[in-house]
Design a protein around this motif. Structure first.
Motif, PDB file in Angstrom:
ATOM      1  N   ARG A  72       0.893  -1.204   0.081  1.00 41.04           N
ATOM      2  CA  ARG A  72      -0.059   0.161   0.277  1.00 41.04           C
ATOM      3  C   ARG A  72       0.787   1.287   0.094  1.00 41.04           C
ATOM      4  NH1 ARG A  72      -3.242  -0.559   5.474  1.00 41.04           N
ATOM      5  NH2 ARG A  72      -4.007  -2.575   4.378  1.00 41.04           N
ATOM      6  N   PHE A  73       0.385   2.501  -0.444  1.00 38.31           N
ATOM      7  CA  PHE A  73       1.233   3.421  -0.533  1.00 38.31           C
ATOM      8  C   PHE A  73       1.495   4.139   1.006  1.00 38.31           C
ATOM      9  CE2 PHE A  73      -1.413   4.208  -4.428  1.00 38.31           C
ATOM     10  CZ  PHE A  73      -0.186   4.416  -5.427  1.00 38.31           C
TER      11      PHE A  73
ATOM     12  N   ILE B  83      -0.643   7.012   3.585  1.00 36.58           N
ATOM     13  CA  ILE B  83      -2.099   6.819   3.104  1.00 36.58           C
ATOM     14  C   ILE B  83      -3.142   6.977   4.235  1.00 36.58           C
ATOM     15  CG2 ILE B  83      -2.425   4.250   3.409  1.00 36.58           C
ATOM     16  CD1 ILE B  83      -3.925   4.539   0.591  1.00 36.58           C
ATOM     17  N   GLU B  84      -2.681   6.816   5.633  1.00 39.38           N
ATOM     18  CA  GLU B  84      -3.605   7.025   6.541  1.00 39.38           C
ATOM     19  C   GLU B  84      -3.884   8.333   6.983  1.00 39.38           C
ATOM     20  OE1 GLU B  84      -5.327   4.685   8.081  1.00 39.38           O
ATOM     21  OE2 GLU B  84      -4.286   2.966   7.083  1.00 39.38           O
TER      22      GLU B  84
ATOM     23  N   LEU C  61      -3.243  11.026   4.782  1.00 37.27           N
ATOM     24  CA  LEU C  61      -3.927  11.550   3.554  1.00 37.27           C
ATOM     25  C   LEU C  61      -5.305  11.237   3.645  1.00 37.27           C
ATOM     26  CD1 LEU C  61      -3.654  12.477   0.919  1.00 37.27           C
ATOM     27  CD2 LEU C  61      -3.602  10.397  -0.236  1.00 37.27           C
ATOM     28  N   PHE C  62      -5.876  10.194   3.985  1.00 32.94           N
ATOM     29  CA  PHE C  62      -7.434   9.841   3.857  1.00 32.94           C
ATOM     30  C   PHE C  62      -7.862  10.547   5.506  1.00 32.94           C
ATOM     31  CE2 PHE C  62      -6.762   7.078   0.686  1.00 32.94           C
ATOM     32  CZ  PHE C  62      -7.952   6.717   0.285  1.00 32.94           C
TER      33      PHE C  62
ATOM     34  N   LEU D 206      -4.054  10.884  -5.764  1.00 33.15           N
ATOM     35  CA  LEU D 206      -3.370   9.426  -5.940  1.00 33.15           C
ATOM     36  C   LEU D 206      -2.189   9.788  -7.069  1.00 33.15           C
ATOM     37  CD1 LEU D 206      -3.566   6.548  -6.344  1.00 33.15           C
ATOM     38  CD2 LEU D 206      -5.670   6.696  -7.904  1.00 33.15           C
TER      39      LEU D 206
ATOM     40  N   LEU E 229       0.998  10.419  -5.459  1.00 35.27           N
ATOM     41  CA  LEU E 229       1.726   8.949  -4.638  1.00 35.27           C
ATOM     42  C   LEU E 229       2.223   8.144  -5.582  1.00 35.27           C
ATOM     43  CD1 LEU E 229      -1.487   8.297  -2.376  1.00 35.27           C
ATOM     44  CD2 LEU E 229       0.964   8.978  -1.534  1.00 35.27           C
TER      45      LEU E 229
ATOM     46  N   GLU F 280      -1.244  -1.255  -4.987  1.00 34.76           N
ATOM     47  CA  GLU F 280      -1.589   0.002  -4.046  1.00 34.76           C
ATOM     48  C   GLU F 280      -2.646   0.874  -4.544  1.00 34.76           C
ATOM     49  OE1 GLU F 280       2.917  -0.793  -4.051  1.00 34.76           O
ATOM     50  OE2 GLU F 280       1.304  -1.370  -5.298  1.00 34.76           O
TER      51      GLU F 280
ATOM     52  N   ASP G 109      -5.907  -0.574  -3.572  1.00 36.79           N
ATOM     53  CA  ASP G 109      -6.120  -0.460  -2.022  1.00 36.79           C
ATOM     54  C   ASP G 109      -6.665   1.078  -2.022  1.00 36.79           C
ATOM     55  OD1 ASP G 109      -5.633  -0.865   0.955  1.00 36.79           O
ATOM     56  OD2 ASP G 109      -4.198   0.633   0.528  1.00 36.79           O
ATOM     57  N   PHE G 110      -6.105   2.040  -2.618  1.00 31.41           N
ATOM     58  CA  PHE G 110      -6.387   3.529  -2.596  1.00 31.41           C
ATOM     59  C   PHE G 110      -7.964   3.464  -2.965  1.00 31.41           C
ATOM     60  CE2 PHE G 110      -7.212   7.686  -4.258  1.00 31.41           C
ATOM     61  CZ  PHE G 110      -6.298   8.444  -3.342  1.00 31.41           C
TER      62      PHE G 110
ATOM     63  N   ARG H  90     -10.531   2.153  -0.771  1.00 33.85           N
ATOM     64  CA  ARG H  90     -10.850   2.749   0.487  1.00 33.85           C
ATOM     65  C   ARG H  90     -11.595   4.080   0.351  1.00 33.85           C
ATOM     66  NH1 ARG H  90      -6.200   3.464   4.736  1.00 33.85           N
ATOM     67  NH2 ARG H  90      -5.240   1.499   4.905  1.00 33.85           N
TER      68      ARG H  90
END
Length: 877
Positions: free
Chosen positions: A22-23, A26-27, A29-30, A54, A57, A70, A73-74, A77
């Motif tokens: 995963r990137f 990312i946590e 970022l979200f 995205l 990233l 990745e 996954d993005f 989410r």
């Protein structure tokens, strides 16, 4: 899979761990996406923020990159947290192409990092006809065939990956798996869900049963201008700029369109009222000057003149009287519905002025008050007669002229705004905004667009508000080709009902083909058992040209030095050649790369797809076995980061038995067994489970592998293992009933499909093949026949039987025929006339179905493509 860790050389291929990716960051970022500032944005602004994040990233990821997992996954989410409606990879590509403003080079860089190959675009000419910079209009589909199996699913997936990287078209690139993936095959979870994430098919794929275009496929930003309603209609020129003008409010939501055809009618209404106002202004000047030029001007006289002008109705002024009735009605509606002058053209100029003042355009009360105060000013003496004070008179006239000029200029500026013009279009002329949604299909677009030069495409947010995201130009719909298609594991338009406006440009197939195109496609059609053998060989070409197989320059040089002393065998010479190729890549010092992770994943895909289509290499060509050996050697080399061979055929004599012996060697290789054994154990268990599901009416794969061939034949195949036969024998009567009912339904809807066949084929188990030796079975396989009661159907069956009996495979079998139902004797006579002389049985207590069941040696007819399809009749025969 962590490529930085070197696993043990003794680790088997089937035991190699793939680590989830995963990137980074990312946590956090979200968490920003959940913030108030982001949530207050409209849907289009949110999409821009998410897509831009995205893209950032992807661009920041270190090379060599292979980021599909990745990215999935993005996207998953975003979908799970409901940040955007129906967000998919196509949403990102649409943004990348039309909204990102990234350079062409950056666009390709992003694509290369996603797919794990950063190579020159024309390298992909191996797959697509894109030489000399050719790019195609509209969307490009890469599609599997109907009732997809593993072979077509894998081939179409990597076809889509390569098409996206090459940017074959100017529009979107769609991976299509009709009806969705073959989820009942255990390999799908292993190869797709486990390696790329559970949401891969929802994020990347489409399940369309036929190919068609929607507004998103045809949409463009070219010529599109977004205008807020405060803009003057004089600030742009449709004819000169040929733009599609879309009206939006301050928040960016759609209000309507301002088209070339709207300009003249609306301008006529605005000019008609403006002429009346200019007449009033001019007449007021004239009347006042005329008054002031009289020798004896009294207050009463000038008061009468001013009141007369102010109380004149708009309909009574000279310009209004010259208007035709329909135009005068438009002016009236304009005054009432748009400018809020309740009496319309029957309002006098003073009432008009006060109404206009209410909407905040200009302070006419000040002018009217000034006119009235003029009567009480020092211009008149106590007797109410004009004084002879020329400077004062002209000063007051100058004030009036300026006030009137500024007032009427403000009015004209106001009515020249787009919101006024648009309200005339909608409220006066009654033209309701016509637009497309992002899901509107081609036929609906054509019916809606009519004589318009374009239509706006809107996306609807959760509150039902429309956000303009592009336009579809009518001129684009007139093109013969609106999009393109790549076919994987089939080669005919009918399979996917491909419309004429989609041009087939690329084919990889191993079946009998029938295709007509207007321009040369890139077609690779070969006599192999699996289309992925072809796809793999093409992938090898690119990977060898730009890849290092996960090795560093130091590792390549060290092994070259080692192998220089061992060039005494064919195997070592091959290894040395591959090392030299890597040395050549290093010496080229290019910026291009092939991600070793990408290589490992695609090789694993190819291995399992070839295994599935060859029934564990029990039906193969030389190309299939040589390709499989190369895949295994390459995969092992990538794992140990050293050029090795774990299987070769150097000592096998190249005679008619070469392919069978090579396949046996492959199957008895412990690395290979570690891959196929765990899958095929699940397959054996799954067959019994699918029998039970089918009987209960639940989704199963018992009848999914069914194809319509030559337009008039419906041929299915169910593969079982020896241990499944007991279950099959028990459920066969009920399965036959369900198959017969399905055949009846198919025939009722399409009477051209007359010959219905279904074969149950026994395939060898993983353990049987790994142990080697001759495999024999105690049971029989069978083929079911049904035809409708027509002379033409009988003719088709006889044609098939006449050809089928000459098959080399059939002539080696022990055959017998069971006949059921009220037409048993008739079917028996047909077989006696057109097929081999075999035993005919009329079992009592069997299913009361008008079918024939041909029984033969288990495993004797294991290939529909090679052993059944060549003998099927054509519709026109």
């Amino acid at each position: 899979m962590d490529m930085s860790k070197r696993p043990s050389k003794d680790m088997l291929l089937g035991d190699y761990p793939f680590e989830s990716k995963r990137f980074e960051g990312i946590e956090s970022l979200f968490s920003t996406f959940k913030g108030k500032e982001f949530q207050e944005k409209n849907e289009h602004a949110k999409a821009d923020g998410i897509n831009r994040a995205l893209a950032d990233l992807i661009l920041k990821a270190p090379e060599p990159a292979f980021l599909i997992e990745e990215v999935v996954d993005f996207i998953s989410r975003v979908r799970k947290e409901n940040l955007l409606q129906q967000y998919t990879f196509s949403s990102f590509e649409l943004w990348l192409n039309q909204f990102s403003n990234v350079s062409t080079e950056e666009n390709f860089k992003i694509r290369g990092k996603v797919v794990g190959k950063w190579v020159p675009r024309d390298t992909y000419q191996l797959y697509f006809p894109i030489g000399m910079g050719k790019s195609y209009p509209g969307t490009h589909f890469v599609t599997a065939h109907n009732s997809p199996d593993l072979d077509t699913t894998v081939a179409s997936f990597w076809g889509w990956v390569d098409a996206f990287a090459a940017r074959v078209s100017k529009g979107l690139h769609i991976w299509n798996v009709p009806g969705g993936p073959p989820t009942t095959q255990v390999e799908v979870k292993l190869l797709f869900n486990d390696l790329f994430g559970e949401g891969i098919f929802d994020c990347l794929g489409k399940p369309r049963l036929s190919l068609t275009l929607t507004s998103l496929d045809l949409m463009t930003q070219q010529g599109m201008i977004r205008k807020q309603t405060g803009t003057s209609i004089l600030s742009f020129d449709h004819e000169r700029q040929r733009n599609a003008v879309v009206l939006i409010d301050k928040e960016g939501y759609y209000l309507g369109d301002w088209r070339t055809i709207d300009v003249e009618g609306v301008r006529q209404v605005i000019l008609s009222l403006n002429n009346c106002l200019m007449w009033f202004e001019s007449n007021l000047h004239i009347q006042l000057i005329s008054c002031f030029s009289e020798e004896r001007l009294t207050v009463d006289h000038i008061s009468k003149v001013v009141k007369g002008l102010l109380k004149m109705k708009i309909s009574e002024c000279a310009p209004a009287k010259e208007l035709p009735p329909h135009q005068l009605q438009f002016v009236n509606d304009y005054l009432v519905k748009v400018l809020q002058v309740s009496k319309g053209i029957e309002a006098d100029f003073e009432q008009f002025a006060r109404s206009i003042e209410k909407v905040g355009i200009v302070n006419f009360t000040e002018i009217i008050a000034w006119l009235k105060s003029l009567l009480k000013s020092e211009l008149f003496d106590s007797a109410g007669v004009l004084t002879e004070n020329r400077p004062l008179i002209f000063n007051q006239l100058e004030v009036l002229v300026k006030m009137l000029s500024e007032a009427f200029t403000s009015v004209r500026k106001h009515v020249d705004r787009l919101d006024i013009a648009f309200r005339i279009k909608t409220d006066v002329f009654g033209f309701i905004p016509q637009y497309l949604t992002h899901r509107t299909d081609l036929e609906e677009i054509r019916s809606k667009i009519g004589n318009y030069s374009y239509m706006t495409v809107n996306q609807t947010d959760l509150e039902g508000r429309q956000i303009p995201i592009g336009v579809v130009h009518a001129a684009d719909l007139q093109q013969d080709v609106l999009g393109t298609v790549s076919l994987r594991d089939f080669c005919n338009r009918e399979e996917m009902k491909i419309p004429s406006y989609l041009q087939v440009i690329s084919v990889i197939d191993h079946h009998k083909s029938a295709l007509q195109t207007d321009s040369p496609p890139k077609a690779v059609i070969s006599d192999v058992q699996s289309s992925n053998a072809i796809v793999a060989e093409l992938a090898f070409t690119i990977n060898d040209q730009y890849g290092l197989g996960g090795m560093t320059e130091k590792e390549v040089n060290a092994q070259l030095k080692e192998m220089e002393k061992k060039l005494d065998t064919v195997q070592n010479i091959r290894i040395y050649q591959r090392l030299l190729q890597k040395k050549k890549v290093l010496c080229s010092k290019g910026a291009h790369y092939v991600s070793p992770r990408r290589e490992m994943v695609e090789y694993l895909h190819f291995i399992y797809a070839i295994l599935d289509d060859t029934d564990l290499l029990t039906k193969v060509s030389r190309i299939d076995v040589e390709c499989m050996a190369s895949l295994l050697n390459r995969l092992k080399s990538l794992i140990v980061k050293k050029e090795v061979e774990i299987v070769n055929f150097d000592d096998i004599k190249e005679d008619e038995a070469f392919t069978a012996k090579a396949a046996e060697r492959l199957l008895q290789n412990k690395d290979f067994y570690s891959l196929y054994s765990k899958v095929y154990k699940h397959k054996e268990q799954g067959v019994d489970e699918n029998f039970e599901k089918c009987l209960k009416g639940a989704p199963s794969n018992i009848f999914t592998d069914t194809k319509i061939l030559n337009y008039c034949n419906r041929v299915g195949q169910t593969k079982i293992f020896a241990r499944n036969y007991a279950t099959f024998k028990k459920v066969a009567p009920e399965l036959q009933k369900r198959w017969y009912e399905k055949a009846l339904n198919i025939y009722a809807n399409n009477r051209e499909i007359m010959l219905h066949l279904h074969a149950t084929s026994t395939v060898a188990s993983a353990e049987e093949l790994f142990k080697g030796g001759k495999i024999s079975y105690d049971h029989q396989d069978e083929m079911w026949f049904w035809i409708p009661h027509t002379e033409l159907a009988v003719e088709k069956l006889k044609l098939f039987l006449s050809g089928f009996k000459g098959s080399p495979a059939v002539q080696k079998l022990h055959l017998e025929l069971d006949l059921y139902g009220n037409n048993a004797r008739e079917l028996s006579q047909i077989f006696k006339e057109s097929f081999l002389p075999i035993e005919h049985h009329f079992p009592k207590g069997g299913p009361d179905l008008p079918i024939a069941v041909l029984r033969y040696n288990a495993g004797g007819l294991n290939s529909r493509k090679a052993m059944i399809a060549p003998y099927l009749p054509r519709l026109a025969e």
